[in-house]
Design an enzyme around this catalytic site. Structure first.
Site, PDB file in Angstrom:
ATOM      1  N   LYS A 136       0.837  -1.210   0.000  1.00  0.00           N
ATOM      2  CA  LYS A 136       0.000   0.000   0.000  1.00  0.00           C
ATOM      3  C   LYS A 136       0.864   1.249   0.000  1.00  0.00           C
ATOM      4  O   LYS A 136       0.542   2.250  -0.652  1.00  0.00           O
ATOM      5  CB  LYS A 136      -0.919  -0.013   1.240  1.00  0.00           C
ATOM      6  CG  LYS A 136      -1.767   1.249   1.394  1.00  0.00           C
ATOM      7  CD  LYS A 136      -2.709   1.131   2.577  1.00  0.00           C
ATOM      8  CE  LYS A 136      -3.535   2.418   2.724  1.00  0.00           C
ATOM      9  NZ  LYS A 136      -4.562   2.300   3.779  1.00  0.00           N
ATOM     10  N   HIS A 273     -10.045 -30.637 -33.247  1.00  0.00           N
ATOM     11  CA  HIS A 273     -10.860 -29.468 -32.889  1.00  0.00           C
ATOM     12  C   HIS A 273     -11.847 -29.787 -31.767  1.00  0.00           C
ATOM     13  O   HIS A 273     -13.024 -29.435 -31.824  1.00  0.00           O
ATOM     14  CB  HIS A 273     -11.580 -28.917 -34.116  1.00  0.00           C
ATOM     15  CG  HIS A 273     -10.652 -28.514 -35.225  1.00  0.00           C
ATOM     16  ND1 HIS A 273      -9.709 -27.515 -35.073  1.00  0.00           N
ATOM     17  CD2 HIS A 273     -10.494 -28.988 -36.477  1.00  0.00           C
ATOM     18  CE1 HIS A 273      -9.029 -27.389 -36.194  1.00  0.00           C
ATOM     19  NE2 HIS A 273      -9.476 -28.274 -37.063  1.00  0.00           N
TER      20      HIS A 273
END
Length: 510
Positions: A136, A273
């Protein structure tokens, strides 16, 4: 003014070298517990945190850094006069660097026979608090959570080039790290309390690799895996040979593993596929693979093959005759490896698919959200089906019906699969209507359709698919049932002597 660094690490990799480096740059080191002992044993000067706080470690180390003397030093904004005055008034010294990594929660979960008490005690409290406070306040504090960053941070310090932008990047890594850590803890507790779909859903993944591109070259992509090992998953496959996997390779390999895990007997699956183009089972892997190959010798070109038995030289010879992207098996004999590795680009993956059907959730991204569902682990046996037609399936027909049902589950909807003698002979995938899928499968099967069985992933909304099946010579059908017009399909079956069974379960795959 001398700078101060607080070092408290569970993973002590390279910490001695880094500590020596910052000592050489004039840093005073604060430390705790095992890290302090490690530094002292290496003759690195360090001050115990309890000397700074004036308060001893208590509760078996659960409380040691949770103190204003620490967090005030981390969170004070150097540019804020009020903050500086309050530090001075309370005799708190600023802390300029934090080097922290956390208790090994993930590693603890992975241990065999681990107790709930061990797991709870490996939930870090003080570490995340220091990391978050430092991140922070990245404008003034350098925070390092990853030992891999030690060399770069040290180099920037030596060259006086540790900019706010670099500190912000280090802070971003901290918040990702603590989020990952908390997500694992949340997942553990949610699992223990058996909540399927809690009010918020937090998951975390760890990067495996950046991929060359996604489905298409203009799309960026990367591969991530869940932090805890998931047996039988493509993320845990051991690549023995070949170039890096692509995005589409991983998708197809995952589909192949899902399918081959359906079978206990020797099985081979060819995928293209994300749809199976051939599935075969037999008493031997050699025969199983030839059935998968013969199912569609055209579509297997450039495909992926997954098997559930070790590949020997005989099977490898057949595989080497085909252009394949990937071969997945629980093992390869030395002779098979010697033969297959002659092909430079083929990927050989070692992975036992036995456990790939384990329970886990499936996530599908949609715009602005995600769909979550349980994996489709639904299975059907002979005792689960009902027969609404006049004729019951014969013994071999029933075997083929159950085989086809396992196959159709993994074909994109609308899906139709034709099978005969433990082999798929026609696959109709991803069509907008069911008769369209049936026509594709029947056309692919050709004359082989005579005496074959048909599986449909969902019920027949009208009898046209049954009519097409009868015309092709199909003798038995497996489908969920449940249509308002089921009787019409039953009547057509009875007209042509077709046996039909209901599973009471559908297998949509979108």
């Amino acid at each position: 003014m001398e700078k101060r660094a607080l070092i408290s690490v569970s993973d002590k990799e390279n910490i001695i070298e880094f500590a020596k480096g910052i000592i050489g740059l004039g840093y005073e080191i604060l430390s705790t517990g095992g890290t302090l002992r490690t530094l002292e044993e290496a003759d690195i000067p360090a001050t115990a945190v309890d000397e700074i706080t004036g308060f001893p470690e208590i509760l078996d180390g659960r409380v040691k850094t949770l103190h204003p003397a620490i967090h005030g030093g981390l969170l004070a904004k150097r540019s804020d006069r009020t903050h500086r005055n309050q530090l001075e008034e309370n005799n708190i010294m600023p802390i300029d660097m934090v080097v922290v990594n956390l208790y090994p929660f993930k590693q603890t979960l992975e241990k065999e026979g681990v107790t709930d008490e061990d797991i709870i005690e490996n939930i870090d409290i003080g570490g995340p608090a220091m990391l978050r406070a430092s991140a922070k306040n990245y404008a003034d504090v350098t925070v390092v959570v990853d030992p891999a960053d030690y060399p770069a941070v040290l180099k920037h310090l030596q060259e006086d080039s540790l900019t706010a932008g670099i500190r912000k990047s280090l802070a971003a890594k901290v918040f990702r790290h603590t989020a990952n850590y908390d997500a694992m803890i949340a997942g553990y507790f949610t699992g223990e309390t058996k909540e399927d779909f809690p009010e918020t859903y937090t998951v975390t993944y760890e990067k495996v690799q950046t991929l060359r591109y996604g489905e298409n070259p203009h799309q960026k992509a990367a591969f991530y895996k869940i932090p805890l090992p998931h047996e039988g998953s493509i993320a845990n496959a051991k690549q023995l040979h070949g170039k890096e996997l692509s995005y589409n390779n991983i998708q197809d390999a995952n589909a192949a593993l899902d399918i081959v895990s359906e079978f206990e007997e020797p099985a081979a699956v060819a995928v293209k596929h994300m749809n199976p183009c051939g599935i075969g089972t037999a008493d031997s892997l050699d025969t199983a693979f030839m059935r998968a190959y013969d199912a569609d010798p055209v579509s297997i070109f450039g495909g992926i093959v997954a098997v559930n038995r070790q590949i020997n030289e005989a099977v490898a010879e057949k595989l080497s005759d085909i252009f394949l992207e990937i071969i997945i098996a629980p093992g390869f004999t030395a002779e098979a490896m010697e033969l297959l590795t002659k092909k430079k680009n083929i990927r050989l993956l070692e992975l036992d698919a036995t456990d790939s059907a384990a329970e886990h959730e499936k996530l599908t991204a949609v715009q602005g959200g995600v769909l979550i569902q349980q994996r489709d682990n639904g299975k059907v046996s002979e005792r689960d089906v009902t027969v609404p037609t006049k004729r019951n399936p014969e013994v071999q027909e029933m075997k083929d019906l159950l085989f086809a049902w396992k196959a159709v589950k993994h074909v994109k909807s609308n899906a139709i699969v034709l099978a005969k003698d433990n082999q798929t002979i026609g696959v109709g995938a991803g069509q907008m209507n069911r008769i369209g899928a049936a026509n594709i499968a029947i056309e692919q099967a050709g004359e082989k359709a005579k005496g074959a069985v048909l599986a449909s992933d969902a019920f027949f909304p009208m009898p046209d698919t049954v009519e097409a099946a009868a015309k092709a010579g199909i003798t038995a059908i497996i489908q969920p049932g449940g249509s308002k017009r089921d009787q019409e399909s039953i009547d057509v079956c009875d007209k042509y002597g077709i046996a039909m069974v209901y599973t009471g379960m559908r297998h949509f795959k979108h």
